[in-house]
Design an enzyme around this catalytic site. Structure first.
Site, PDB file in Angstrom:
ATOM      1  N   GLN A   1     -18.560 -29.324  12.802  1.00 28.06           N
ATOM      2  CA  GLN A   1     -18.598 -29.209  14.117  1.00 28.06           C
ATOM      3  C   GLN A   1     -19.912 -30.125  14.753  1.00 28.06           C
ATOM      4  O   GLN A   1     -20.765 -30.262  14.438  1.00 28.06           O
ATOM      5  CB  GLN A   1     -18.875 -27.737  14.682  1.00 28.06           C
ATOM      6  CG  GLN A   1     -18.681 -27.464  16.307  1.00 28.06           C
ATOM      7  CD  GLN A   1     -17.309 -27.859  16.567  1.00 28.06           C
ATOM      8  OE1 GLN A   1     -16.367 -27.705  15.838  1.00 28.06           O
ATOM      9  NE2 GLN A   1     -17.181 -28.177  18.004  1.00 28.06           N
TER      10      GLN A   1
ATOM     11  N   LYS B   1     -11.275 -21.645  16.303  1.00 27.56           N
ATOM     12  CA  LYS B   1     -10.695 -22.575  15.135  1.00 27.56           C
ATOM     13  C   LYS B   1     -10.467 -21.457  14.030  1.00 27.56           C
ATOM     14  O   LYS B   1      -9.236 -21.603  13.428  1.00 27.56           O
ATOM     15  CB  LYS B   1     -11.561 -23.631  14.976  1.00 27.56           C
ATOM     16  CG  LYS B   1     -11.491 -24.833  16.122  1.00 27.56           C
ATOM     17  CD  LYS B   1     -12.616 -25.964  15.559  1.00 27.56           C
ATOM     18  CE  LYS B   1     -12.428 -26.957  16.494  1.00 27.56           C
ATOM     19  NZ  LYS B   1     -13.654 -28.263  16.603  1.00 27.56           N
TER      20      LYS B   1
ATOM     21  N   ASP C   1     -10.545 -33.978  11.241  1.00 30.70           N
ATOM     22  CA  ASP C   1     -11.056 -34.463  12.512  1.00 30.70           C
ATOM     23  C   ASP C   1     -10.577 -35.706  12.963  1.00 30.70           C
ATOM     24  O   ASP C   1     -10.554 -35.974  13.972  1.00 30.70           O
ATOM     25  CB  ASP C   1     -12.488 -34.285  12.773  1.00 30.70           C
ATOM     26  CG  ASP C   1     -12.932 -33.050  13.350  1.00 30.70           C
ATOM     27  OD1 ASP C   1     -12.186 -32.469  14.383  1.00 30.70           O
ATOM     28  OD2 ASP C   1     -14.066 -32.500  13.059  1.00 30.70           O
TER      29      ASP C   1
HETATM   30  N1  GUN Z   1     -17.194 -31.231  19.216  1.00 30.55           N
HETATM   31  C1  GUN Z   1     -16.440 -31.527  20.258  1.00 30.55           C
HETATM   32  N2  GUN Z   1     -15.088 -31.613  19.951  1.00 30.55           N
HETATM   33  C2  GUN Z   1     -15.075 -31.621  18.605  1.00 30.55           C
HETATM   34  C3  GUN Z   1     -14.096 -31.712  17.506  1.00 30.55           C
HETATM   35  O1  GUN Z   1     -12.926 -32.113  18.048  1.00 30.55           O
HETATM   36  N3  GUN Z   1     -14.415 -31.611  16.326  1.00 30.55           N
HETATM   37  C4  GUN Z   1     -15.602 -31.575  15.997  1.00 30.55           C
HETATM   38  N4  GUN Z   1     -16.023 -31.529  14.635  1.00 30.55           N
HETATM   39  N5  GUN Z   1     -16.595 -31.305  16.717  1.00 30.55           N
HETATM   40  C5  GUN Z   1     -16.299 -31.413  17.703  1.00 30.55           C
END
Ligand code: GUN
Length: 284
Positions: free
Chosen positions: A96, A52, A119
């Site tokens: 995350q 990311k 998100d």
């Molecule tokens: N863990 C797995 N997928 C995601 C996501 O799309 N966003 C976040 N913040 N954590 C995750």
């Protein structure tokens, strides 16, 4: 032979579109900024966060990292969220998941300012999705809609089956497909005759989190299959929820793993960051 839906290529196109948009914003002195919070040192989370941040750098989004120990208390994390909510230079906040057991994920998600919730997990954004109001949408399902649209796959009027009902993928996916005028069935581990239900799908979204779960018995001739799963089989060897080889002769189009849905999740986060900045400046 099935058409491979190239998520890497499509996400690359979107990234290049964003790069231009962000360069224009920079000329006005606006730099989209994302705070990335990672608690503990789960290797899969570390890799996702690294990807990311790399994508942010590519398009010109500033990312600020907060890597904190897995002994962090809920109170301490809430304090950090409060600080980031109040910082006018931070446009988006990403925590995350998963979080360590002592931290309640729902408390953390609800503490993020909905205007910075890139998100799309905050209950206000989920509510907005359901009622069709503007708001942030969870990145994986939003990316899948982009994959379908940019591959010229019609959604309107189609039978869509979403296998999986998670808050991050299955539920928002079903609502987004409904918004595109599909007839949507959501199925899960308690569904009776799962094979028969999946076989109805013109578009099957496989998001159950089990490697190679879906074989040719779950797929109608000519179906489009979107494989959301990613499972590590060996170093540098991954597979999805679909047994791709087994369904290949039946489907009309399918997403590969890796290189299908995964890159789209990352790019939609970038899209959401730019939207967050524009919204906060009253421009969207
Ligand atoms: N863990 C797995 N997928 C995601 C996501 O799309 N966003 C976040 N913040 N954590 C995750």
């Amino acid at each position: 032979m099935a058409f491979l839906i190239d998520g890497k290529k499509i996400s690359g196109q979107i990234k290049d579109e964003l790069k231009v948009k962000i360069a224009e914003l920079k000329e006005e002195g606006l730099v989209p900024t994302l705070a990335v919070v990672r608690v503990g040192d789960d290797p899969a989370s570390a890799l996702y966060v690294k990807n990311k941040k790399k994508a942010c750098a590519y398009v010109g989004i500033e990312s600020r990292s907060y890597e904190i120990p897995d002994t962090t208390s809920e109170e301490e994390l809430l304090q950090l969220i409060g600080k980031l909510n109040a910082d006018p230079d931070v446009n988006g906040i990403l925590v995350q998941l998963p979080l360590p057991a002592q931290i309640n994920e729902k408390h953390i998600i609800s503490a993020i300012d909905p205007m910075k919730d890139v998100d799309g997990f905050h209950p206000m954004n989920v509510g907005a999705l359901v009622t069709g109001e503007p708001g942030f949408v969870s990145c994986t399902p939003a990316g899948i809609i982009q994959l379908l649209k940019r591959s010229n796959i019609e959604i309107d009027g189609k039978e869509c089956v979403v296998a999986g009902r998670s808050n991050i993928v299955g539920k928002p996916m079903s609502i987004l497909l409904l918004r595109e005028n599909a007839t949507v069935t959501t199925c899960h581990s308690h569904t009776r005759d799962l094979k028969e239900v999946c076989k109805r799908a013109d578009i099957l979204v496989a998001a159950v989190g089990k490697p190679h779960f879906f074989n040719h018995e779950y797929v109608k001739d000519g179906a489009v299959v979107i494989d959301v799963g990613i499972h590590k089989l060996a170093p540098k060897t991954f597979c999805g929820d679909v047994d791709t080889e087994d369904v290949m002769d039946k489907v009309s189009a399918i997403t590969p793993v890796p290189g299908g849905v995964g890159p789209m999740t990352v790019v939609m986060l970038l899209v959401n960051c730019v939207d967050a900045l524009l919204m906060q400046k009253g421009r969207k």
